[in-house]
Each structure stands twice: as C-alpha cells, then as structure tokens.
Scaffold this motif. Sequence first.
Motif, mmCIF file in Angstrom:
data_model
loop_
_atom_site.group_PDB
_atom_site.id
_atom_site.type_symbol
_atom_site.label_atom_id
_atom_site.label_comp_id
_atom_site.label_asym_id
_atom_site.label_seq_id
_atom_site.Cartn_x
_atom_site.Cartn_y
_atom_site.Cartn_z
ATOM 1 N N SER A 54 -17.906 11.719 -15.445
ATOM 2 C CA SER A 54 -16.784 12.382 -15.127
ATOM 3 C C SER A 54 -16.133 12.312 -13.537
ATOM 4 C CB SER A 54 -17.009 13.788 -15.292
ATOM 5 O OG SER A 54 -17.385 13.920 -16.651
ATOM 6 N N ASP A 55 -14.817 12.557 -13.466
ATOM 7 C CA ASP A 55 -14.366 12.696 -12.175
ATOM 8 C C ASP A 55 -14.933 13.878 -11.412
ATOM 9 O OD1 ASP A 55 -12.871 12.365 -9.707
ATOM 10 O OD2 ASP A 55 -10.867 12.399 -10.986
ATOM 11 N N ARG A 56 -15.258 13.823 -10.219
ATOM 12 C CA ARG A 56 -16.036 15.037 -9.462
ATOM 13 C C ARG A 56 -15.351 16.290 -9.361
ATOM 14 N NH1 ARG A 56 -20.887 13.773 -7.704
ATOM 15 N NH2 ARG A 56 -21.477 11.762 -7.223
ATOM 16 N N GLN A 57 -13.856 15.782 -9.313
ATOM 17 C CA GLN A 57 -13.033 17.135 -9.200
ATOM 18 C C GLN A 57 -13.056 18.186 -10.249
ATOM 19 O OE1 GLN A 57 -9.171 15.957 -8.049
ATOM 20 N NE2 GLN A 57 -8.639 14.871 -10.201
ATOM 21 N N TYR A 58 -13.480 17.407 -11.599
ATOM 22 C CA TYR A 58 -13.453 18.334 -12.594
ATOM 23 C C TYR A 58 -14.634 18.650 -13.028
ATOM 24 C CZ TYR A 58 -8.547 16.137 -12.821
ATOM 25 O OH TYR A 58 -7.465 15.777 -12.582
ATOM 26 N N LEU A 59 -15.647 18.313 -12.520
ATOM 27 C CA LEU A 59 -17.077 18.858 -12.854
ATOM 28 C C LEU A 59 -17.439 20.145 -13.075
ATOM 29 C CD1 LEU A 59 -19.513 16.329 -10.987
ATOM 30 C CD2 LEU A 59 -19.114 16.418 -13.322
ATOM 31 N N GLY A 60 -16.796 21.129 -12.288
ATOM 32 C CA GLY A 60 -16.945 22.400 -12.474
ATOM 33 C C GLY A 60 -16.459 22.949 -13.788
ATOM 34 N N ARG A 61 -15.215 22.507 -14.058
ATOM 35 C CA ARG A 61 -14.510 23.142 -15.332
ATOM 36 C C ARG A 61 -15.450 22.259 -16.653
ATOM 37 N NH1 ARG A 61 -8.931 21.070 -13.087
ATOM 38 N NH2 ARG A 61 -9.499 21.616 -10.724
ATOM 39 N N LEU A 62 -15.812 21.116 -16.547
ATOM 40 C CA LEU A 62 -16.466 20.560 -17.620
ATOM 41 C C LEU A 62 -17.793 21.329 -17.787
ATOM 42 C CD1 LEU A 62 -15.856 16.773 -16.765
ATOM 43 C CD2 LEU A 62 -14.915 18.074 -18.698
ATOM 44 N N PHE A 63 -18.486 21.665 -16.856
ATOM 45 C CA PHE A 63 -19.665 22.319 -17.021
ATOM 46 C C PHE A 63 -19.464 23.674 -17.682
ATOM 47 C CE2 PHE A 63 -21.803 19.511 -13.635
ATOM 48 C CZ PHE A 63 -22.135 18.643 -14.554
ATOM 49 N N ALA A 64 -18.442 24.420 -17.255
ATOM 50 C CA ALA A 64 -18.004 25.719 -17.950
ATOM 51 C C ALA A 64 -17.585 25.632 -19.461
ATOM 52 C CB ALA A 64 -16.974 26.026 -16.992
ATOM 53 N N LEU A 65 -16.982 24.468 -19.649
ATOM 54 C CA LEU A 65 -16.497 23.974 -20.949
ATOM 55 C C LEU A 65 -17.726 23.844 -21.855
ATOM 56 C CD1 LEU A 65 -13.948 23.876 -22.614
ATOM 57 C CD2 LEU A 65 -13.764 21.396 -21.966
ATOM 58 N N GLU A 66 -18.767 22.832 -21.252
ATOM 59 C CA GLU A 66 -20.048 22.766 -22.004
ATOM 60 C C GLU A 66 -20.745 23.905 -22.343
ATOM 61 O OE1 GLU A 66 -23.987 20.256 -21.206
ATOM 62 O OE2 GLU A 66 -22.954 20.981 -19.460
ATOM 63 N N VAL A 67 -20.926 24.850 -21.230
ATOM 64 C CA VAL A 67 -21.801 25.889 -21.676
ATOM 65 C C VAL A 67 -20.980 26.912 -22.581
ATOM 66 C CG1 VAL A 67 -22.461 28.149 -20.646
ATOM 67 C CG2 VAL A 67 -22.908 25.993 -19.459
ATOM 68 N N ALA A 68 -19.753 26.999 -22.441
ATOM 69 C CA ALA A 68 -18.936 27.837 -23.568
ATOM 70 C C ALA A 68 -19.115 27.002 -24.947
ATOM 71 C CB ALA A 68 -17.437 27.554 -23.332
ATOM 72 N N PHE A 69 -18.940 25.840 -25.099
ATOM 73 C CA PHE A 69 -19.358 25.142 -26.452
ATOM 74 C C PHE A 69 -20.690 25.318 -26.798
ATOM 75 C CE2 PHE A 69 -15.471 22.100 -25.621
ATOM 76 C CZ PHE A 69 -14.772 22.742 -26.483
ATOM 77 N N THR A 71 -22.720 27.688 -26.266
ATOM 78 C CA THR A 71 -22.780 29.189 -26.579
ATOM 79 C C THR A 71 -22.171 29.684 -27.946
ATOM 80 O OG1 THR A 71 -22.639 29.896 -24.365
ATOM 81 C CG2 THR A 71 -22.174 31.742 -26.045
ATOM 82 N N ILE A 72 -20.918 28.925 -28.095
ATOM 83 C CA ILE A 72 -20.210 29.156 -29.516
ATOM 84 C C ILE A 72 -21.075 28.456 -30.463
ATOM 85 C CG2 ILE A 72 -18.153 28.431 -30.558
ATOM 86 C CD1 ILE A 72 -16.523 29.053 -27.975
ATOM 87 N N SER A 73 -21.498 27.300 -30.220
ATOM 88 C CA SER A 73 -22.115 26.411 -31.492
ATOM 89 C C SER A 73 -23.387 27.053 -31.753
ATOM 90 C CB SER A 73 -22.393 24.869 -31.046
ATOM 91 O OG SER A 73 -23.183 24.662 -30.041
ATOM 92 N N ASN A 74 -24.023 27.685 -30.675
ATOM 93 C CA ASN A 74 -25.496 28.382 -30.836
ATOM 94 C C ASN A 74 -25.324 29.649 -31.919
ATOM 95 O OD1 ASN A 74 -28.270 29.045 -30.671
ATOM 96 N ND2 ASN A 74 -28.130 29.286 -28.740
ATOM 97 N N ALA A 75 -24.087 30.409 -31.552
ATOM 98 C CA ALA A 75 -23.895 31.944 -31.969
ATOM 99 C C ALA A 75 -23.300 31.353 -33.499
ATOM 100 C CB ALA A 75 -23.055 32.483 -31.329
ATOM 101 N N SER A 76 -22.728 30.380 -33.534
ATOM 102 C CA SER A 76 -21.945 30.303 -34.921
ATOM 103 C C SER A 76 -22.996 29.543 -35.862
ATOM 104 C CB SER A 76 -20.529 29.380 -34.909
ATOM 105 O OG SER A 76 -21.014 27.799 -34.354
ATOM 106 N N SER A 77 -23.891 28.629 -35.325
ATOM 107 C CA SER A 77 -24.927 28.183 -36.182
ATOM 108 C C SER A 77 -25.985 29.170 -36.670
ATOM 109 C CB SER A 77 -25.512 26.846 -35.578
ATOM 110 O OG SER A 77 -26.200 27.341 -34.395
ATOM 111 N N SER A 78 -26.320 30.005 -35.675
ATOM 112 C CA SER A 78 -27.103 31.100 -36.072
ATOM 113 C C SER A 78 -26.753 31.956 -37.238
ATOM 114 C CB SER A 78 -27.380 31.890 -34.921
ATOM 115 O OG SER A 78 -28.144 31.000 -34.071
#
Length: 132
Positions: A54-69, A71-78
């Motif tokens: 990833s491009d360094r300028q987008y890392l913060g947004r990518l990590f936030a998106l990763e954690v959001a996905f 959390t959503i996948s963990n909750a929905s699968s449970s």
Amino acid sequence: LISSIVFAIALLGVGYLAWALAGDFWAVQLGNLLRSSASSIIWIKSTILLQHVSDRQYLGRLFALEVAFYTISNASSSYTVAAMLDFGFMRQKTICALLCGLSCVLFALWAYIKAKRRTTTVHQYQLIYSNK
C-alpha cells in the motif's frame, strides 16, 4: 509472507477438521489451539502484507477499513452460526465440516495466487536479465 498465509489457512482447516471429528473435550481444545493460532498468523501476516503493497499516505485509512471489515465479519459469522444452531438448521459438527471445506477452498485460492506470483516473478527476472 504469502507462504505463511497459505500455511495458516491449511492449519485453519486442520483446526476445523479437529472440531468436526472431536470426540472429547481435549480434541476440541486441540482444534481450538490450531484454529486460533492460524487466525492470528493470517491476521498479522496479512496486515504486514497490506503495509508492503500500500501507498503510505493511505495506510491509516486502510487499517481502519481492515479493522471495520474484521469486526463486521466476526460479528456476522458469529450471528449466522448461532442462528443456524438455534433454529436447528445444522449441527455443530456439520458447521465445522463446512468451515473446514471453506478453508480448503481458501487454501487452494491462496496456493494458486502464490504459484502465479512465483511464475510472474521468475518471468520478470528472465526479461530483465535477457535485456542486458
């Protein structure tokens, strides 16, 4: 990194298989150990892989998106598995066997990606060195 992810996906499948075939408490615990270890490896190595590609300028947004996905996948699968069990759609061992099958499909996909990447990398090196 990709080799570690492929290994961990295979380990994930083995953990789910141990759950599906478990006859006693300790077999379930062994499956849980394997599955949890594999999940940790996948999460850590995929995060590192994300940093590398990833491009360094987008890392913060990518990590936030990763954690959001995550959390959503963990909750929905449970929720989905709990609903299947509560309404009697499937038994626990059947769900574990299906998750083992899903892990096998993911393993095959990642192994294909790894093989394709190795072929592409070797071909690129051949092109670079043949032009000299």
